[in-house]
Design a protein around this motif. Structure first.
Motif, PDB file in Angstrom:
ATOM      1  N   GLU A 206     120.979 -51.216  36.262  1.00  0.00           N
ATOM      2  CA  GLU A 206     121.943 -50.153  36.534  1.00  0.00           C
ATOM      3  C   GLU A 206     123.361 -50.664  36.349  1.00  0.00           C
ATOM      4  O   GLU A 206     124.267 -49.910  36.011  1.00  0.00           O
ATOM      5  N   ASP A 207     123.556 -51.963  36.598  1.00  0.00           N
ATOM      6  CA  ASP A 207     124.870 -52.593  36.429  1.00  0.00           C
ATOM      7  C   ASP A 207     124.716 -53.761  35.457  1.00  0.00           C
ATOM      8  O   ASP A 207     124.484 -54.895  35.858  1.00  0.00           O
ATOM      9  N   PRO A 208     124.824 -53.519  34.149  1.00  0.00           N
ATOM     10  CA  PRO A 208     124.563 -54.582  33.172  1.00  0.00           C
ATOM     11  C   PRO A 208     125.612 -55.691  33.157  1.00  0.00           C
ATOM     12  O   PRO A 208     125.396 -56.723  32.530  1.00  0.00           O
ATOM     13  N   LYS A 223     120.416 -55.061  23.103  1.00  0.00           N
ATOM     14  CA  LYS A 223     119.525 -54.303  22.242  1.00  0.00           C
ATOM     15  C   LYS A 223     120.034 -52.870  22.168  1.00  0.00           C
ATOM     16  O   LYS A 223     120.382 -52.273  23.198  1.00  0.00           O
ATOM     17  N   VAL A 224     120.082 -52.338  20.970  1.00  0.00           N
ATOM     18  CA  VAL A 224     120.697 -51.036  20.755  1.00  0.00           C
ATOM     19  C   VAL A 224     120.010 -49.945  21.566  1.00  0.00           C
ATOM     20  O   VAL A 224     120.661 -49.197  22.313  1.00  0.00           O
ATOM     21  N   ALA A 225     118.708 -49.797  21.418  1.00  0.00           N
ATOM     22  CA  ALA A 225     118.010 -48.653  22.014  1.00  0.00           C
ATOM     23  C   ALA A 225     118.083 -48.642  23.541  1.00  0.00           C
ATOM     24  O   ALA A 225     118.469 -47.627  24.129  1.00  0.00           O
ATOM     25  N   PRO A 226     117.744 -49.731  24.235  1.00  0.00           N
ATOM     26  CA  PRO A 226     117.760 -49.672  25.696  1.00  0.00           C
ATOM     27  C   PRO A 226     119.149 -49.451  26.287  1.00  0.00           C
ATOM     28  O   PRO A 226     119.267 -48.951  27.413  1.00  0.00           O
ATOM     29  N   LEU A 227     120.195 -49.835  25.557  1.00  0.00           N
ATOM     30  CA  LEU A 227     121.547 -49.700  26.085  1.00  0.00           C
ATOM     31  C   LEU A 227     122.192 -48.370  25.744  1.00  0.00           C
ATOM     32  O   LEU A 227     123.298 -48.070  26.200  1.00  0.00           O
ATOM     33  N   GLY A 228     121.544 -47.558  24.927  1.00  0.00           N
ATOM     34  CA  GLY A 228     122.069 -46.240  24.646  1.00  0.00           C
ATOM     35  C   GLY A 228     122.857 -46.119  23.365  1.00  0.00           C
ATOM     36  O   GLY A 228     123.531 -45.108  23.147  1.00  0.00           O
ATOM     37  N   GLY A 229     122.802 -47.136  22.503  1.00  0.00           N
ATOM     38  CA  GLY A 229     123.459 -47.012  21.214  1.00  0.00           C
ATOM     39  C   GLY A 229     124.332 -48.190  20.856  1.00  0.00           C
ATOM     40  O   GLY A 229     124.611 -49.070  21.681  1.00  0.00           O
ATOM     41  N   ILE A 236     129.580 -53.063  26.365  1.00  0.00           N
ATOM     42  CA  ILE A 236     129.008 -53.973  27.349  1.00  0.00           C
ATOM     43  C   ILE A 236     129.332 -55.421  26.992  1.00  0.00           C
ATOM     44  O   ILE A 236     129.705 -56.232  27.855  1.00  0.00           O
ATOM     45  N   VAL A 237     129.191 -55.776  25.726  1.00  0.00           N
ATOM     46  CA  VAL A 237     129.514 -57.143  25.298  1.00  0.00           C
ATOM     47  C   VAL A 237     130.985 -57.440  25.567  1.00  0.00           C
ATOM     48  O   VAL A 237     131.342 -58.514  26.082  1.00  0.00           O
ATOM     49  N   ALA A 238     131.856 -56.516  25.236  1.00  0.00           N
ATOM     50  CA  ALA A 238     133.288 -56.731  25.447  1.00  0.00           C
ATOM     51  C   ALA A 238     133.602 -56.904  26.923  1.00  0.00           C
ATOM     52  O   ALA A 238     134.377 -57.790  27.313  1.00  0.00           O
ATOM     53  N   ASP A 239     132.999 -56.083  27.773  1.00  0.00           N
ATOM     54  CA  ASP A 239     133.274 -56.160  29.206  1.00  0.00           C
ATOM     55  C   ASP A 239     132.666 -57.407  29.835  1.00  0.00           C
ATOM     56  O   ASP A 239     133.220 -57.957  30.795  1.00  0.00           O
TER      57      ASP A 239
END
Length: 338
Positions: A206-208, A223-229, A236-239
């Motif tokens: 819930e909090d990646p 991974k593209v699909a589980p993260l929503g695109g 997420i990577v940037a944060d």
């Protein structure tokens, strides 16, 4: 983790009208899967794939659907590189089978080896990784993936035994963020230099970003699909502010194309990516599967795969009627959550 709102959300009848459910046999058992089921969706920008694992709940499945709709109906970020290095993936096979698995990967310089398989021992893992190292040579990068199966103590002992083989990193050795943080400390105290990568703690959390805040990982697997695109994964990577590796979710070549586009759009990419898993499938939905050539994949080939889905292959590997019904009902539930 919220479900991102995909651009240009198509209505459910449009999705169902263009949905094809396939059941693709695996070359070897992987992640407990012998047959990979997936739904292929045809959008105005090309084919997309929706294939959340059967045990995932509807909210997880909705994130996967958001990613598929971005691929087929949205606009992807522009790439900053045209080529992406790819690792070989070695399932939890016997050491005698490793050579045959690696032979399916053309000149890959990196291998990810599955470990901690239920019913196997640490000795099996050491033997498998030793064989990978022998075959690829001292300069290759070798990483292991435990899918969260170890306790902190078991992970410390296992990685202490595997570290002399020269590990690039260990992916999700323990299940929880707390355990990953404790393991990093335990390894440091033991003088074991094996970086920790977080996978499930990113894509199913819930909090990646918690793994980064709590110092639980040295790098993140996205991974593209589980993260929503693609765009959500880039955020997420940037944060997170940690080095990233892009991996697949046992996708067809269509799904892998999205992973290539994510890897190609990352501002920095220092590791080969886990996007060679089409080699684990005994069948695919495109005539020329998206497998690495000379250890890499290109955005050109990835984009081509999204327009190359073969109706004859969709028909040949169509799932049984009861599974088609199951997936269509699941698609309706996931769509309602977007």
């Amino acid at each position: 983790m919220d479900v991102p709102e995909p651009p240009g959300l198509p209505d459910l009848p449009e999705l169902l009208a263009g949905a094809h459910v396939v059941a693709l046999p695996m070359r070897v058992r992987f992640r407990g899967v012998d047959v990979r089921e997936a739904v292929l969706l045809r959008g105005p920008r090309g084919w997309a794939e929706w294939a959340p694992f059967p045990e995932y709940d509807d909210r997880d499945a909705a994130r996967w659907l958001a990613a598929a709709l971005e691929l087929g109906w949205g606009e992807l970020p522009k790439p900053v590189r045209g080529q992406v290095g790819v690792n070989a993936t070695v399932p939890a096979v016997a050491a005698a089978q490793v050579e045959g698995v690696l032979a399916r990967y053309d000149r890959c310089r990196t291998a990810k080896v599955k470990v901690a398989e239920r019913g196997q021992t640490l000795a099996d893992d050491v033997e498998r990784v030793t064989e990978v190292r022998r075959l690829l040579g001292p300069d290759a990068r070798v990483r292991v993936d435990a899918n969260g199966a170890w306790s902190v103590d078991a992970a410390r002992d296992a990685l202490s035994a595997l570290a002399p083989l020269g590990l690039e990193y260990a992916e999700q050795p323990c299940a929880t963020v707390e355990e990953l943080a404790a393991l990093r400390l335990a390894l440091a105290r033991a003088g074991v230099d094996v970086p920790i990568a977080a996978d499930e703690s990113i894509r199913r959390a819930e909090d990646p970003l918690r793994v980064a805040r709590e110092g639980a990982a040295d790098l993140v697997v996205v991974k593209v699909a589980p993260l929503g695109g693609v765009r959500r994964a880039l955020e997420i990577v940037a944060d997170a502010g940690l080095p990233a590796v892009v991996s697949s979710a046992l996708d067809t070549s269509v799904g892998l194309a999205g992973g290539v586009r994510l890897a190609a759009a990352l501002p920095q990419l220092d590791h080969d990516c886990g996007l060679g898993t089409a080699a684990l499938l005994a069948a695919d939905v495109v005539p020329e599967p998206l497998v690495p050539h000379a250890g890499s994949l290109t955005t050109t080939r990835a984009d081509a795969a999204r327009s190359a889905v073969d109706p004859a292959l969709l028909a040949a590997y169509s799932a049984p009627s009861e599974r088609v019904t199951w997936w269509r009902q699941r698609l309706a539930r996931a769509h309602a959550l977007l």
